[in-house]
Design a protein around this motif. Structure first.
Motif, PDB file in Angstrom:
ATOM      1  N   VAL A 104      -2.147  10.497   3.240  1.00  0.00           N
ATOM      2  CA  VAL A 104      -2.687  11.837   3.462  1.00  0.00           C
ATOM      3  C   VAL A 104      -2.030  12.837   2.516  1.00  0.00           C
ATOM      4  CG1 VAL A 104      -2.873  13.723   5.132  1.00  0.00           C
ATOM      5  CG2 VAL A 104      -3.348  11.373   5.844  1.00  0.00           C
ATOM      6  N   HIS A 105      -0.733  12.718   2.302  1.00  0.00           N
ATOM      7  CA  HIS A 105      -0.071  13.648   1.387  1.00  0.00           C
ATOM      8  C   HIS A 105      -0.454  13.396  -0.075  1.00  0.00           C
ATOM      9  CE1 HIS A 105       2.050  15.967   4.245  1.00  0.00           C
ATOM     10  NE2 HIS A 105       2.924  15.053   4.601  1.00  0.00           N
ATOM     11  N   THR A 106      -0.836  12.175  -0.401  1.00  0.00           N
ATOM     12  CA  THR A 106      -1.375  11.925  -1.743  1.00  0.00           C
ATOM     13  C   THR A 106      -2.692  12.668  -1.913  1.00  0.00           C
ATOM     14  OG1 THR A 106      -0.291   9.776  -1.956  1.00  0.00           O
ATOM     15  CG2 THR A 106      -2.258  10.143  -3.302  1.00  0.00           C
ATOM     16  N   TYR A 107      -3.508  12.661  -0.880  1.00  0.00           N
ATOM     17  CA  TYR A 107      -4.745  13.456  -0.903  1.00  0.00           C
ATOM     18  C   TYR A 107      -4.409  14.930  -1.097  1.00  0.00           C
ATOM     19  CZ  TYR A 107      -9.066  15.666   0.699  1.00  0.00           C
ATOM     20  OH  TYR A 107     -10.196  16.453   0.788  1.00  0.00           O
ATOM     21  N   ARG A 126      -7.505  17.889   7.407  1.00  0.00           N
ATOM     22  CA  ARG A 126      -7.648  18.095   5.961  1.00  0.00           C
ATOM     23  C   ARG A 126      -9.061  18.488   5.570  1.00  0.00           C
ATOM     24  NH1 ARG A 126      -2.396  17.371   7.154  1.00  0.00           N
ATOM     25  NH2 ARG A 126      -1.141  17.325   5.231  1.00  0.00           N
ATOM     26  N   ILE A 127     -10.037  18.115   6.360  1.00  0.00           N
ATOM     27  CA  ILE A 127     -11.424  18.498   6.091  1.00  0.00           C
ATOM     28  C   ILE A 127     -12.025  19.050   7.377  1.00  0.00           C
ATOM     29  CG2 ILE A 127     -11.721  16.846   4.210  1.00  0.00           C
ATOM     30  CD1 ILE A 127     -13.266  15.054   6.147  1.00  0.00           C
ATOM     31  N   PRO A 128     -13.016  19.950   7.287  1.00  0.00           N
ATOM     32  CA  PRO A 128     -13.593  20.575   8.481  1.00  0.00           C
ATOM     33  C   PRO A 128     -14.553  19.661   9.213  1.00  0.00           C
ATOM     34  CG  PRO A 128     -14.699  21.376   6.515  1.00  0.00           C
ATOM     35  CD  PRO A 128     -13.575  20.502   6.033  1.00  0.00           C
ATOM     36  N   ALA A 129     -14.855  20.031  10.454  1.00  0.00           N
ATOM     37  CA  ALA A 129     -15.752  19.228  11.284  1.00  0.00           C
ATOM     38  C   ALA A 129     -17.134  19.100  10.673  1.00  0.00           C
ATOM     39  CB  ALA A 129     -15.841  19.838  12.679  1.00  0.00           C
ATOM     40  N   ASP A 130     -17.581  20.136   9.966  1.00  0.00           N
ATOM     41  CA  ASP A 130     -18.936  20.071   9.415  1.00  0.00           C
ATOM     42  C   ASP A 130     -19.051  19.099   8.238  1.00  0.00           C
ATOM     43  OD1 ASP A 130     -17.712  21.504   7.387  1.00  0.00           O
ATOM     44  OD2 ASP A 130     -18.767  23.375   7.791  1.00  0.00           O
ATOM     45  N   LEU A 187       0.815  -1.210   0.000  1.00  0.00           N
ATOM     46  CA  LEU A 187       0.000   0.000   0.000  1.00  0.00           C
ATOM     47  C   LEU A 187       0.853   1.266   0.000  1.00  0.00           C
ATOM     48  CD1 LEU A 187      -2.792  -1.136   2.483  1.00  0.00           C
ATOM     49  CD2 LEU A 187      -3.001  -0.816   0.005  1.00  0.00           C
ATOM     50  N   ILE A 188       2.010   1.234   0.663  1.00  0.00           N
ATOM     51  CA  ILE A 188       2.932   2.373   0.571  1.00  0.00           C
ATOM     52  C   ILE A 188       3.323   2.591  -0.885  1.00  0.00           C
ATOM     53  CG2 ILE A 188       5.280   3.159   1.102  1.00  0.00           C
ATOM     54  CD1 ILE A 188       4.981   1.803   3.843  1.00  0.00           C
ATOM     55  N   ASP A 189       3.643   1.508  -1.583  1.00  0.00           N
ATOM     56  CA  ASP A 189       4.030   1.596  -2.990  1.00  0.00           C
ATOM     57  C   ASP A 189       2.878   2.131  -3.836  1.00  0.00           C
ATOM     58  OD1 ASP A 189       5.800   1.316  -5.118  1.00  0.00           O
ATOM     59  OD2 ASP A 189       5.180  -0.743  -5.541  1.00  0.00           O
ATOM     60  N   GLU A 190       1.659   1.640  -3.579  1.00  0.00           N
ATOM     61  CA  GLU A 190       0.506   2.080  -4.366  1.00  0.00           C
ATOM     62  C   GLU A 190       0.188   3.557  -4.130  1.00  0.00           C
ATOM     63  OE1 GLU A 190      -2.764  -0.459  -3.503  1.00  0.00           O
ATOM     64  OE2 GLU A 190      -1.882  -2.224  -4.499  1.00  0.00           O
ATOM     65  N   ARG A 191       0.195   3.993  -2.878  1.00  0.00           N
ATOM     66  CA  ARG A 191      -0.095   5.398  -2.583  1.00  0.00           C
ATOM     67  C   ARG A 191       1.014   6.295  -3.134  1.00  0.00           C
ATOM     68  NH1 ARG A 191      -4.449   6.964  -2.871  1.00  0.00           N
ATOM     69  NH2 ARG A 191      -4.448   5.111  -4.183  1.00  0.00           N
ATOM     70  N   LEU A 232       5.921  20.106  -1.379  1.00  0.00           N
ATOM     71  CA  LEU A 232       5.308  18.873  -0.896  1.00  0.00           C
ATOM     72  C   LEU A 232       6.055  17.660  -1.436  1.00  0.00           C
ATOM     73  CD1 LEU A 232       3.032  17.359   0.561  1.00  0.00           C
ATOM     74  CD2 LEU A 232       1.642  17.619  -1.519  1.00  0.00           C
ATOM     75  N   ALA A 233       6.380  17.678  -2.721  1.00  0.00           N
ATOM     76  CA  ALA A 233       7.112  16.563  -3.320  1.00  0.00           C
ATOM     77  C   ALA A 233       8.497  16.415  -2.686  1.00  0.00           C
ATOM     78  CB  ALA A 233       7.230  16.767  -4.831  1.00  0.00           C
ATOM     79  N   GLN A 234       9.138  17.533  -2.450  1.00  0.00           N
ATOM     80  CA  GLN A 234      10.459  17.494  -1.806  1.00  0.00           C
ATOM     81  C   GLN A 234      10.349  16.894  -0.402  1.00  0.00           C
ATOM     82  OE1 GLN A 234      12.245  21.359  -0.816  1.00  0.00           O
ATOM     83  NE2 GLN A 234      14.184  20.619  -1.635  1.00  0.00           N
ATOM     84  N   HIS A 235       9.326  17.290   0.327  1.00  0.00           N
ATOM     85  CA  HIS A 235       9.090  16.757   1.666  1.00  0.00           C
ATOM     86  C   HIS A 235       8.897  15.244   1.620  1.00  0.00           C
ATOM     87  CE1 HIS A 235       7.327  16.225   5.665  1.00  0.00           C
ATOM     88  NE2 HIS A 235       6.283  15.659   5.086  1.00  0.00           N
ATOM     89  N   ILE A 236       8.109  14.775   0.660  1.00  0.00           N
ATOM     90  CA  ILE A 236       7.868  13.341   0.530  1.00  0.00           C
ATOM     91  C   ILE A 236       9.164  12.599   0.222  1.00  0.00           C
ATOM     92  CG2 ILE A 236       6.833  11.610  -0.996  1.00  0.00           C
ATOM     93  CD1 ILE A 236       4.926  12.583   1.079  1.00  0.00           C
ATOM     94  N   GLY A 237       9.894  13.056  -0.767  1.00  0.00           N
ATOM     95  CA  GLY A 237      11.107  12.347  -1.167  1.00  0.00           C
ATOM     96  C   GLY A 237      12.180  12.349  -0.097  1.00  0.00           C
ATOM     97  N   GLU A 238      12.452  13.519   0.458  1.00  0.00           N
ATOM     98  CA  GLU A 238      13.480  13.607   1.493  1.00  0.00           C
ATOM     99  C   GLU A 238      13.062  12.852   2.751  1.00  0.00           C
ATOM    100  OE1 GLU A 238      14.246  17.748   2.054  1.00  0.00           O
ATOM    101  OE2 GLU A 238      15.475  17.911   0.228  1.00  0.00           O
ATOM    102  N   GLY A 239      11.776  12.902   3.071  1.00  0.00           N
ATOM    103  CA  GLY A 239      11.288  12.188   4.243  1.00  0.00           C
ATOM    104  C   GLY A 239      11.414  10.686   4.111  1.00  0.00           C
ATOM    105  N   ARG A 240      11.119  10.129   2.919  1.00  0.00           N
ATOM    106  CA  ARG A 240      11.230   8.685   2.750  1.00  0.00           C
ATOM    107  C   ARG A 240      12.695   8.255   2.825  1.00  0.00           C
ATOM    108  NH1 ARG A 240       7.121   9.604   4.768  1.00  0.00           N
ATOM    109  NH2 ARG A 240       7.515  11.714   4.087  1.00  0.00           N
ATOM    110  N   ARG A 241      13.615   9.063   2.287  1.00  0.00           N
ATOM    111  CA  ARG A 241      15.035   8.730   2.379  1.00  0.00           C
ATOM    112  C   ARG A 241      15.514   8.791   3.826  1.00  0.00           C
ATOM    113  NH1 ARG A 241      17.626   9.357  -2.972  1.00  0.00           N
ATOM    114  NH2 ARG A 241      15.981   9.942  -4.439  1.00  0.00           N
ATOM    115  N   ALA A 242      15.025   9.776   4.573  1.00  0.00           N
ATOM    116  CA  ALA A 242      15.417   9.891   5.983  1.00  0.00           C
ATOM    117  C   ALA A 242      14.920   8.694   6.780  1.00  0.00           C
ATOM    118  CB  ALA A 242      14.861  11.190   6.568  1.00  0.00           C
TER     119      ALA A 242
END
Length: 265
Positions: A135-138, A240-244, A13-17, A46-56
């Motif tokens: 969540v970041h894919t969303y 990511r979405i409001p309470a209402d 699922l990590i790979d799919e997302r 956002l993309a930089q955060h994803i890539g650098e975060g997965r390497r870290a």
């Protein structure tokens, strides 16, 4: 509290997302567009955060229980060319998946959630990484105007993962003891109890089903309950979405207290 998803399923699922994230980025007219759900970031950020975060996290998993040294040294920087960015992102994901497969689910691993209900293992890291990329894919999909609900199996594990990893603590709740109930329309429910002993989550029976024993699980009635699809619940707890967007019963202001609570203070 353990995941209902096996380690191989978590990795799949990590790979799919991650593939869905790259598809959203590739469809964007520009990498400089702002991300509505992360307004301080552009899509490139956002993309930089994803890539650098997965390497870290790949370096952290490889280091075992000891904190990893910086993964940034010698790593290729995120390319600003949209044509090159997907390959960089794919390589980042592959580094993480390779590290997790090499380590296996039961190996000890440094994590930031030491006082939570989640274990400090590579399996728990994989579980949290799935929610992060989901969540970041969303976020990326919202940015390109094509948001999709989180897949059911990701979201159903995501509610519990968030409560047990990001909220559970042994630090005392500074307000009147209470409980938060989360009901997924798919038929799963969870309770977060907060009191002088901290915060802890447990699975509970969904409304309309046979009650389970509630000994030592805090108040018999929750101070507030929230109902929605599992995807909506995950997106709600991650702001990511409001309470209402959901059905809330009880004192909705308790969610403000929960969000403002910093157990480390």
């Amino acid at each position: 509290m353990t995941t209902t998803l096996t380690f191989p399923v978590l990795l799949r699922l990590i790979d799919e997302r991650s593939s869905a994230f790259r598809a959203a980025v590739a469809s964007a007219p520009s990498l400089e567009v702002q991300v509505p759900t992360c307004p301080e970031w552009t899509l490139f950020d956002l993309a930089q955060h994803i890539g650098e975060g997965r390497r870290a996290w790949a370096a952290t998993v490889a280091a075992g229980p000891a904190p990893a040294k910086s993964a940034a040294e010698g790593a290729p920087a995120a390319p600003r060319e949209r044509e090159a960015l997907p390959a960089w992102l794919a390589a980042s994901t592959q580094e993480l998946l390779d590290a997790l497969r090499e380590a296996g689910p039961d190996r000890g691993c440094w994590t930031w959630w030491g006082a939570s209900q989640s274990p400090q293992t590579c399996g728990a890291v994989a579980r949290h990484q799935l929610q992060q990329i989901a969540v970041h894919t969303y976020d990326a999909q919202v940015t390109v105007g094509a948001p999709e609900p989180l897949p059911d199996e990701v979201a159903l594990d995501g509610v519990e993962e968030f409560l047990s990893t990001c909220v559970a603590t042994t630090s005392a709740w500074p307000h009147k003891p209470t409980a938060f109930d989360f009901h997924a329309t798919e038929g799963h429910s969870w309770r977060l109890t907060v009191d002088g002993d901290g915060a802890r989550s447990t699975r509970i029976s969904a409304p309309g089903t046979t009650p389970v024993a509630a000994a030592d699980e805090g108040p018999n009635a929750a101070g507030v309950s929230v109902r929605g699809t599992a995807s909506e619940l995950v997106l709600f707890v991650y702001d990511r979405i409001p309470a209402d967007s959901l059905q809330i019963e009880g004192d909705a202001g308790l969610f403000d207290l929960l969000r403002a609570w910093d157990p480390e203070e």
